[in-house]
Scaffold this motif. Sequence first.
Motif, mmCIF file in Angstrom:
data_model
loop_
_atom_site.group_PDB
_atom_site.id
_atom_site.type_symbol
_atom_site.label_atom_id
_atom_site.label_comp_id
_atom_site.label_asym_id
_atom_site.label_seq_id
_atom_site.Cartn_x
_atom_site.Cartn_y
_atom_site.Cartn_z
ATOM 1 N N MET A 1 0.843 -1.196 0.000
ATOM 2 C CA MET A 1 0.000 0.000 0.000
ATOM 3 C C MET A 1 0.877 1.244 0.000
ATOM 4 S SD MET A 1 -1.166 -0.043 4.028
ATOM 5 C CE MET A 1 -1.721 1.657 4.216
ATOM 6 N N LYS B 1 8.209 -8.717 11.216
ATOM 7 C CA LYS B 1 7.229 -7.860 11.883
ATOM 8 C C LYS B 1 6.202 -8.687 12.671
ATOM 9 C CE LYS B 1 3.648 -7.161 8.332
ATOM 10 N NZ LYS B 1 2.434 -7.217 9.184
ATOM 11 N N ASN C 1 -0.826 -6.246 12.270
ATOM 12 C CA ASN C 1 0.042 -5.099 12.496
ATOM 13 C C ASN C 1 0.481 -4.493 11.176
ATOM 14 O OD1 ASN C 1 2.437 -6.341 11.465
ATOM 15 N ND2 ASN C 1 2.528 -7.535 13.340
ATOM 16 N N MET C 2 0.858 -3.257 11.255
ATOM 17 C CA MET C 2 1.406 -2.552 10.103
ATOM 18 C C MET C 2 2.706 -1.901 10.540
ATOM 19 S SD MET C 2 -2.239 -0.936 9.049
ATOM 20 C CE MET C 2 -1.893 -0.352 7.390
ATOM 21 N N PHE C 3 3.792 -2.298 9.922
ATOM 22 C CA PHE C 3 5.091 -1.711 10.234
ATOM 23 C C PHE C 3 5.460 -0.736 9.115
ATOM 24 C CE2 PHE C 3 7.342 -3.793 13.815
ATOM 25 C CZ PHE C 3 6.330 -4.632 14.229
ATOM 26 N N ARG C 4 5.859 0.432 9.523
ATOM 27 C CA ARG C 4 6.181 1.466 8.555
ATOM 28 C C ARG C 4 7.614 1.913 8.779
ATOM 29 N NH1 ARG C 4 2.523 6.829 7.524
ATOM 30 N NH2 ARG C 4 3.271 7.347 9.580
ATOM 31 N N GLN C 5 8.381 1.942 7.715
ATOM 32 C CA GLN C 5 9.791 2.321 7.828
ATOM 33 C C GLN C 5 9.976 3.756 7.352
ATOM 34 O OE1 GLN C 5 12.396 -0.518 5.951
ATOM 35 N NE2 GLN C 5 14.212 0.300 6.950
ATOM 36 N N TYR D 1 8.873 6.031 4.216
ATOM 37 C CA TYR D 1 9.040 5.687 2.804
ATOM 38 C C TYR D 1 7.677 5.710 2.130
ATOM 39 C CZ TYR D 1 13.887 4.220 3.430
ATOM 40 O OH TYR D 1 15.237 4.200 3.680
ATOM 41 N N ASP D 2 7.672 5.861 0.810
ATOM 42 C CA ASP D 2 6.409 6.004 0.076
ATOM 43 C C ASP D 2 5.505 4.780 0.190
ATOM 44 O OD1 ASP D 2 7.074 8.507 -0.880
ATOM 45 O OD2 ASP D 2 8.044 7.721 -2.673
ATOM 46 N N ARG D 3 6.087 3.614 0.167
ATOM 47 C CA ARG D 3 5.263 2.409 0.139
ATOM 48 C C ARG D 3 5.651 1.461 1.276
ATOM 49 N NH1 ARG D 3 1.957 1.979 -3.951
ATOM 50 N NH2 ARG D 3 1.778 -0.272 -3.750
ATOM 51 N N MET D 4 4.754 0.557 1.628
ATOM 52 C CA MET D 4 5.003 -0.354 2.735
ATOM 53 C C MET D 4 4.227 -1.654 2.515
ATOM 54 S SD MET D 4 2.516 1.438 5.604
ATOM 55 C CE MET D 4 2.348 0.066 6.756
ATOM 56 N N VAL D 5 4.568 -2.638 3.305
ATOM 57 C CA VAL D 5 3.785 -3.867 3.335
ATOM 58 C C VAL D 5 2.449 -3.545 4.009
ATOM 59 C CG1 VAL D 5 3.637 -6.185 4.302
ATOM 60 C CG2 VAL D 5 5.804 -5.344 3.376
ATOM 61 N N ALA D 6 1.345 -3.855 3.331
ATOM 62 C CA ALA D 6 0.022 -3.538 3.864
ATOM 63 C C ALA D 6 -0.530 -4.670 4.712
ATOM 64 C CB ALA D 6 -0.942 -3.268 2.714
ATOM 65 N N HIS D 7 -0.146 -5.867 4.381
ATOM 66 C CA HIS D 7 -0.751 -7.019 5.052
ATOM 67 C C HIS D 7 0.100 -8.251 4.805
ATOM 68 C CE1 HIS D 7 -3.966 -9.495 6.721
ATOM 69 N NE2 HIS D 7 -3.858 -10.304 5.687
ATOM 70 N N THR D 8 0.305 -9.004 5.850
ATOM 71 C CA THR D 8 0.918 -10.320 5.692
ATOM 72 C C THR D 8 -0.089 -11.370 6.154
ATOM 73 O OG1 THR D 8 1.930 -10.020 7.855
ATOM 74 C CG2 THR D 8 3.297 -9.542 5.935
ATOM 75 N N VAL E 1 14.791 3.134 10.697
ATOM 76 C CA VAL E 1 13.812 3.698 11.632
ATOM 77 C C VAL E 1 12.457 3.070 11.330
ATOM 78 C CG1 VAL E 1 12.711 5.772 12.523
ATOM 79 C CG2 VAL E 1 15.060 5.883 11.654
ATOM 80 N N MET F 1 1.943 -0.209 14.017
ATOM 81 C CA MET F 1 0.591 -0.035 14.525
ATOM 82 C C MET F 1 -0.035 -1.421 14.623
ATOM 83 S SD MET F 1 -0.189 3.153 12.011
ATOM 84 C CE MET F 1 -1.674 3.819 12.741
#
Lengths: 256, 256, 256, 256
Positions: free
Chosen positions: B240, C82, C222-226, C237-244, D219, D223
């Motif tokens: 996302m 995560k 959970n949602m991990f954002r770097q 960062y612009d994009r991330m893992v949305a779901h595992t 970093v 959530m």
Amino acid sequence: MPIHYGDRIYIYIDDGRDYILTVQEGKQFSTHRGNIMHDEIAGKNYGENVLTTKGNKVYLLPVGIIENIYHMRRCSQIVYPKDLGFILLMLDIREGNRVIDVGLGSGSMSAAMARLVGNTGMVYAYERREDMISLATQNLIVWKLIDRVTIQQRDIEVGFDEKEIDAIFLDVPQPWDYLKQCWDALAGGGRLGIVSPTAGQVMEVLRSLNKLPFIIIEVWENMFRQYKPDPYTFRPYDRMVAHTTYMIFARKVNDI
Amino acid sequence: MPIHYGDRIYIYIDDGRDYILTVQEGKQFSTHRGNIMHDEIAGKNYGENVLTTKGNKVYLLPVGIIENIYHMRRCSQIVYPKDLGFILLMLDIREGNRVIDVGLGSGSMSAAMARLVGNTGMVYAYERREDMISLATQNLIVWKLIDRVTIQQRDIEVGFDEKEIDAIFLDVPQPWDYLKQCWDALAGGGRLGIVSPTAGQVMEVLRSLNKLPFIIIEVWENMFRQYKPDPYTFRPYDRMVAHTTYMIFARKVNDI
Amino acid sequence: MPIHYGDRIYIYIDDGRDYILTVQEGKQFSTHRGNIMHDEIAGKNYGENVLTTKGNKVYLLPVGIIENIYHMRRCSQIVYPKDLGFILLMLDIREGNRVIDVGLGSGSMSAAMARLVGNTGMVYAYERREDMISLATQNLIVWKLIDRVTIQQRDIEVGFDEKEIDAIFLDVPQPWDYLKQCWDALAGGGRLGIVSPTAGQVMEVLRSLNKLPFIIIEVWENMFRQYKPDPYTFRPYDRMVAHTTYMIFARKVNDI
Amino acid sequence: MPIHYGDRIYIYIDDGRDYILTVQEGKQFSTHRGNIMHDEIAGKNYGENVLTTKGNKVYLLPVGIIENIYHMRRCSQIVYPKDLGFILLMLDIREGNRVIDVGLGSGSMSAAMARLVGNTGMVYAYERREDMISLATQNLIVWKLIDRVTIQQRDIEVGFDEKEIDAIFLDVPQPWDYLKQCWDALAGGGRLGIVSPTAGQVMEVLRSLNKLPFIIIEVWENMFRQYKPDPYTFRPYDRMVAHTTYMIFARKVNDI
């Protein structure tokens, strides 16, 4: 812009409390931060402030749609601003549109739609419960949007009266029962938006949508996080709204 | 509703590709899924479909604002739909409003505002770069919204020409340099919205906002997550958008 | 600490590429940033660097569990770091524990558990597919954890051989079919952890869990954002893992 | 497994209340759901239940690390389980490791580390405040982990006594002041983990990290969202923790 008797205004006290009031001659408004004299407000301009009897500053501000939603009398779950803006955009509601809102509830979605369709459009609002229609009507009168909302009391299982509708918003417990009715009322390419709070409801909606000529089916959720507006301790607040609803969108086509 | 030559329409091919095209006599539109004959489109109704030369279905749909944004010619970062709907709501933009958009960029925010202010309002758009003004003008002409947007080429450090403005949207690299100018242009109680992608920028904006008579300062971010619209494997997509921008809002008062 | 021939080390090239290699006499390791001479590595200490033949710096670092997971040979979906850390904590796996891992897959969860149970505990890993057992065995040998993992090839429908197990981790397509078997194998108060990627699977698991004596049933995601680690443009960062996956936890009791 | 007098157990009452208690002859434990007789617990097995004097079921369960953290006596902000599992994994803490924990606080991070380093490793905990050392010591004694934690009362500005440390966890208000001391104590390739709640702190840490030979600087934030464990209304709970802390990781190298 000067404030007159009879104006509805948004007041914000410097401790973060806020209210909406209609300025009336000779009246007082009491808060635990002291009383506010209406007569001191009349004649002031928006952006100015008055003091409560206890000396707290009261800012005088124009009322907006979000303030109206949070301060309205309600008897149902509201669509939150975090979802509302996105839904209005996804449904592409604009001047001249003819749109349907089910169920009307306390009237805030119909009001938001009514602002967008302008004088040349119309919101057709459906609601089963008489008490909600009564409450929503009062709200829409206060917001001066009642002329753009045509309210019908009906179980929509029998369908809608309108055809060639630009967009439909469906906020009912079992939306899957009404998708054919929505398809019938929509114009070709028209937009359908549905909110459902649980995953099981969304799955049921998807099962039903797949049996009808709808395309570009999308399911979204969002998380809005607010930050402390302090440059020295800038960070998110500790807690947030985790979930309000899933949002489902689709567009009607003639056949698939 | 029938489609005529000259109409801009949104087409959606059944493999998920989509385009916007203007229907023109005798023309072809080529895609890797086969060619589309414009003459087959003219006379069809929205919601109907035509076939490409390779036999793929092409759905004919009205163009909405989100389709316009994703398919416009652009030379700058856009405000994403996930943020746009919320910003328009927080700025409470509505019929008759006079609002300011800085910088104009490719014109999508001005377009979104122009839809909302109606024929009785006006969007005042400021932009420094001539190439962007040229591009945005073209976009606004195509979207038939140019009459509601007054464009000025200017470094806004010298301030705005307008006073008593209802809302200002600021999307510039160093917004903190222009907050006094925004305060000057806003009406009492007027709304300011600022987008900044980095935490450091937000902190700088907050430091500057705190020196001016602005209240109800809020900072938001959001995360929109899309789900697979399949009832049997209902779950979020794997990846996302993590971040687009922080959104800062404030309201002007005369003094604090 | 000096690096010897035969050591597995983690190397990080200054352009962000990383590898795991086993230092061998006379060998070269080729990357598109130039070749690395194993003989230059031997005798160096962790934390030091060597240069590739093209002059790029190569940092010599100890291998950790996350590096092992991302660089292992695999033939199945992994449990992401995560999720892994949280699962290990929720299952409270510690020295001396006897735990079950189904299915073994490429072996990373068994490895993570094996590190925690120490020499006095044991991981009982179940897997149906022979090719996966073979691959996981190789991985566990390389990681020097094979002594703590007892692998059985079996469809767990027939149940587990062990009793009085402290914790079970279940990562199979239809976990609801095996909950009774898990209950049988767990000690009183023992912990069950299940991962399932879709909402429908979780709902099915919950329906089945509710029919058995399990309490403190929790479902998490959970949602991990770097973030960009740059102080001047600090932002996600612009994009991330949305779901595992969704993670389900429960504790066995004798009866409810 | 039978429960004896003197055992610390986790009890879960069927209305969702939970406690940790040490079973003692002749004692009562009072809750608003009725009293619990310790003598009824002794001799029962984990997984069984007793009734309160008001007839509510009380499940008898082994205590885990998360239960210990939520029920410990504390005088400082804890590291939440959602962060703790990830930090322990990223720091790759395992048997035999020698690790540093600053500041000790109520002792939960040292406890989590102590479980992982086993009998052959050691946690060196630093803390300035005597009252916290006293409290953490009591907690570590109760958790039977005190033998693996060496506590020093010190302002770490003067540095650490240890060298060749595998991992350091830094949870102090101004971590940027101690990065050189961390670098000195770490082994080559050793891992550093820092938690800071505000964006400004993270930016300051990054500025300082960039001046020292640290690589693979990352970093993260996360959530965690919990769902209603009901198959028929499966959806996230309404509210959640929005933010606890940013997590910064880096690895020491000799030079860059």
